[in-house]
Motif scaffolding. Sequence first.
Motif, PDB file in Angstrom:
ATOM      1  N   GLY A   1       0.798  -1.228   0.000  1.00 19.62           N
ATOM      2  CA  GLY A   1       0.000   0.000   0.000  1.00 19.62           C
ATOM      3  C   GLY A   1       0.827   1.273   0.000  1.00 19.62           C
ATOM      4  N   PRO A   2       1.678   1.498   1.017  1.00 24.91           N
ATOM      5  CA  PRO A   2       2.480   2.726   1.017  1.00 24.91           C
ATOM      6  C   PRO A   2       3.477   2.808  -0.132  1.00 24.91           C
ATOM      7  N   ILE A   3       3.931   1.663  -0.639  1.00 21.13           N
ATOM      8  CA  ILE A   3       4.825   1.689  -1.809  1.00 21.13           C
ATOM      9  C   ILE A   3       4.070   2.244  -3.015  1.00 21.13           C
ATOM     10  N   ALA A   4       2.838   1.758  -3.225  1.00 23.52           N
ATOM     11  CA  ALA A   4       2.016   2.251  -4.336  1.00 23.52           C
ATOM     12  C   ALA A   4       1.665   3.723  -4.147  1.00 23.52           C
ATOM     13  N   ASP A   5       1.381   4.115  -2.909  1.00 24.55           N
ATOM     14  CA  ASP A   5       1.060   5.507  -2.604  1.00 24.55           C
ATOM     15  C   ASP A   5       2.233   6.413  -2.951  1.00 24.55           C
ATOM     16  N   ASN A   6       3.428   6.034  -2.519  1.00 29.70           N
ATOM     17  CA  ASN A   6       4.626   6.824  -2.828  1.00 29.70           C
ATOM     18  C   ASN A   6       4.926   6.835  -4.320  1.00 29.70           C
TER      19      ASN A   6
ATOM     20  N   LYS B   1     -11.073   9.002  -2.834  1.00 28.05           N
ATOM     21  CA  LYS B   1     -10.509   8.441  -4.064  1.00 28.05           C
ATOM     22  C   LYS B   1     -11.617   8.184  -5.095  1.00 28.05           C
ATOM     23  N   TYR B   2     -12.780   7.728  -4.621  1.00 29.37           N
ATOM     24  CA  TYR B   2     -13.899   7.430  -5.518  1.00 29.37           C
ATOM     25  C   TYR B   2     -14.357   8.703  -6.239  1.00 29.37           C
ATOM     26  N   VAL B   3     -14.393   9.815  -5.524  1.00 31.70           N
ATOM     27  CA  VAL B   3     -14.760  11.091  -6.146  1.00 31.70           C
ATOM     28  C   VAL B   3     -13.677  11.522  -7.131  1.00 31.70           C
ATOM     29  N   GLU B   4     -12.410  11.303  -6.763  1.00 33.35           N
ATOM     30  CA  GLU B   4     -11.299  11.698  -7.632  1.00 33.35           C
ATOM     31  C   GLU B   4     -11.269  10.907  -8.936  1.00 33.35           C
ATOM     32  N   GLU B   5     -11.939   9.760  -8.949  1.00 34.16           N
ATOM     33  CA  GLU B   5     -12.012   8.964 -10.177  1.00 34.16           C
ATOM     34  C   GLU B   5     -13.011   9.546 -11.181  1.00 34.16           C
ATOM     35  N   GLY B   6     -13.689  10.646 -10.792  1.00 37.69           N
ATOM     36  CA  GLY B   6     -14.618  11.302 -11.704  1.00 37.69           C
ATOM     37  C   GLY B   6     -16.069  11.232 -11.274  1.00 37.69           C
ATOM     38  N   ASN B   7     -16.349  10.648 -10.138  1.00 34.41           N
ATOM     39  CA  ASN B   7     -17.721  10.533  -9.647  1.00 34.41           C
ATOM     40  C   ASN B   7     -18.117  11.783  -8.857  1.00 34.41           C
TER      41      ASN B   7
ATOM     42  N   ARG C   1      -2.505   4.675 -13.927  1.00 32.52           N
ATOM     43  CA  ARG C   1      -2.065   3.369 -13.414  1.00 32.52           C
ATOM     44  C   ARG C   1      -1.646   3.452 -11.951  1.00 32.52           C
ATOM     45  N   THR C   2      -0.875   4.490 -11.608  1.00 39.53           N
ATOM     46  CA  THR C   2      -0.445   4.613 -10.208  1.00 39.53           C
ATOM     47  C   THR C   2      -1.636   4.896  -9.295  1.00 39.53           C
ATOM     48  N   ASP C   3      -2.638   5.641  -9.804  1.00 37.76           N
ATOM     49  CA  ASP C   3      -3.849   5.881  -9.010  1.00 37.76           C
ATOM     50  C   ASP C   3      -4.589   4.574  -8.743  1.00 37.76           C
ATOM     51  N   ALA C   4      -4.645   3.708  -9.753  1.00 38.16           N
ATOM     52  CA  ALA C   4      -5.306   2.407  -9.576  1.00 38.16           C
ATOM     53  C   ALA C   4      -4.583   1.573  -8.516  1.00 38.16           C
ATOM     54  N   LEU C   5      -3.252   1.573  -8.583  1.00 40.57           N
ATOM     55  CA  LEU C   5      -2.472   0.831  -7.582  1.00 40.57           C
ATOM     56  C   LEU C   5      -2.619   1.462  -6.205  1.00 40.57           C
ATOM     57  N   ASP C   6      -2.677   2.800  -6.164  1.00 36.57           N
ATOM     58  CA  ASP C   6      -2.803   3.506  -4.890  1.00 36.57           C
ATOM     59  C   ASP C   6      -4.148   3.225  -4.238  1.00 36.57           C
TER      60      ASP C   6
END
Length: 730
Positions: A449-454, A670-676, A471-476
Amino acid sequence: MLSFIFAIVPAASLLALIFAYIFFRQMMKHSEGTDKMKRIAEHVRKGASAYLKQQYKIVLVVFIIITIIFSFLAYYLGVQNKWVPFAFISGGTFSGLAGFFGMKAATFASARVANACRTSLNDGLKLAFRSGAVMGLVVVGLVLLDISIWFLVLNHFIPEMDGGYKLMTISAIMLTFGMGASTQALFARVGGGIYTKAADVGADLVGKVEAGIPEDDPRNPATIADNVGDNVGDVAGMGADLFESFAASILATALLGAAAFMNYEEIQLNAVLAPMIIAAVGTLLSIVGVFMVRTREGATQKELLRALGFGVNVSAMLIVVASFFILRYLNLPNSVGIWGSIVVGLLAGIGIGQSTEYFTASAYKPTQRIAASGQTGPATVIINGLGTGLISAAIPLIIIVVAITLAYSFSTGFDFGMGNLNKGLYGIGIAAVGMLSTLGITLATDAYGPIADNAGGNAEMSGLGPEVRKRTDALDSLGNTTAATGKGFAIGSAALTALALLASYFEEVRMMFVKFLDRPNELINGVPAVDAAFIDFVQHYEIHLMNPTVIVGMFLGVMAVFVFSGITMNAVGRAAQKMVDEVRRQFKTIPGIMEGTAEPDYARCVEISTKGAQKEMLLPSIIALLIPVIVGIVFGVPGIAGLLLGTISSGFALAIFMANAGGAWDNAKKYVEEGNYGGKGSETHKATVIGDTVGDPFKDTSGPSLNILIKLMVMAAVVTVGVAVSYHLI
């Protein structure tokens, strides 16, 4: 007396450490990308190392003081075994090493994962996960190595004793190194949690809400401190946390096994070895599971979750089969029933993980409802998040209740007579071992988790293209869910482990009478202490709900949980306030920040988080260590029993609530940031950012620290049992 099958334990530890090194070297062969990506990664690496160095200096002073106290108790008062100070230091050292190595891997991995995402989502996922596996395998490898060394040393130096007391003594001494691990873990979790959330809150409130710039924007002065905090809190802190959970579950179960079969020498040895061997085999199978994690390009969140879950579930299924044959080979009485307890523990861990995923992942209704509530402002986001968190505690509590009941029942063959009490408690302990047996891969999903976040932060700050950021957002986003699942798993394992430790406390009371205080013939419930059973000590000390001392202890336990949570929340608030002021100051006084022509003073924000964490982490940690000692001195064994029951029950529920509420708020954002609901920059987005900010200390400071508090208070009571038995006032 040592069986050759014990060789599996050190062999598994070495293999785990070898594969951790292999994964680390493979990760290091990948490129960190552009010069800018390398420079950002170096900032984070230096900040994390500098913080951890300062934290270890403070912890070293605390360890020296505690070791002196333990030495006084052992060598002057004679109410403790003389090996205890050394075991305490050993546990703390290995726990610190586990966090340090895991953090090193994570800080080297993040830029490489971001760079891998320039090629494909699958490449980024595999690299992030295998980098997380370095942490998982280092933790289990060091636990098994520490156990192997201590067991061999004590088996050599502890003389033979009648009545099975040699293995009781060895197990009791080994259990105390868990307190060193717990103490190290609490400082790592609390300090790291304060550090990361002070930076995160400052970055979000001023950057996103006030300045309207994206998360991880290089113009935000707190961004580097935020990324450093992910590593020192969620990697080093979690590694130290689960190190002591894994060690404590194995050692508490070993002690309960020694007590359950005291009069049967060969069976007793096998009962002690069983949790160690199951953990060792589970470690080997975790390595197998790591190689099974992969996904396709453009995978959805559910597909990404399924990819990680596949590796974890394969490892879990394999350990179910392997543990059956291990127990049959060890020829334990009712081996099928004990195997049933292991299966129960594994299923409980999976169940808690699935429950956490449902309440925190953006793919499910609870988190989506929180996101939708942002359309009416931050107040409804906070209200819905609190409600979701409170409701989410129900399922894990029910799972733990069912797990305790079934584990006890299976291990006793459904014979609930008092003569089988020790066997039932052994079943609960080995269920905790079962839950944690595949920790190598389970912890890998959490450290991911924190690796993907960074990696996402590096991609944003380096100005990589939208496809890479997608892609990084999906992993995050996946990492937020796996981190929440990992916290739920850690808290669930803490509940079972703490119950096993509580049972071990009474075995330590018996050992205190028979071996350390030299009172083997003192009557306990009408029976000489040397012949007294677990239930005799319970009845002798009147451990029941009509004893006001037990009730007082329970209330004090609940109080400790809430005071600890309040102190850690306020600590984040104070540190975050300083961070907010600093970020605002830089935006006002450094020309060119918003235009991107001037670089913010990242180092100043790192310094604020570092000082805040180091200053604030001492009080809650000292409270956790002192309360069991004070209650033991004042109220004796009955007070301690109530204290630990109150701490375990309230701490578990509150920790689940806080971790899940925080995780749901985070993924709603994050859900809102995806465009919702309007996407990034909308009023709904700003409302969910506020909710996420409130949830930050919930999920990353107070919540995960509570599971360490639970175990540390039990450990502190176990290690100072001689004081409670010999010097209590009431």
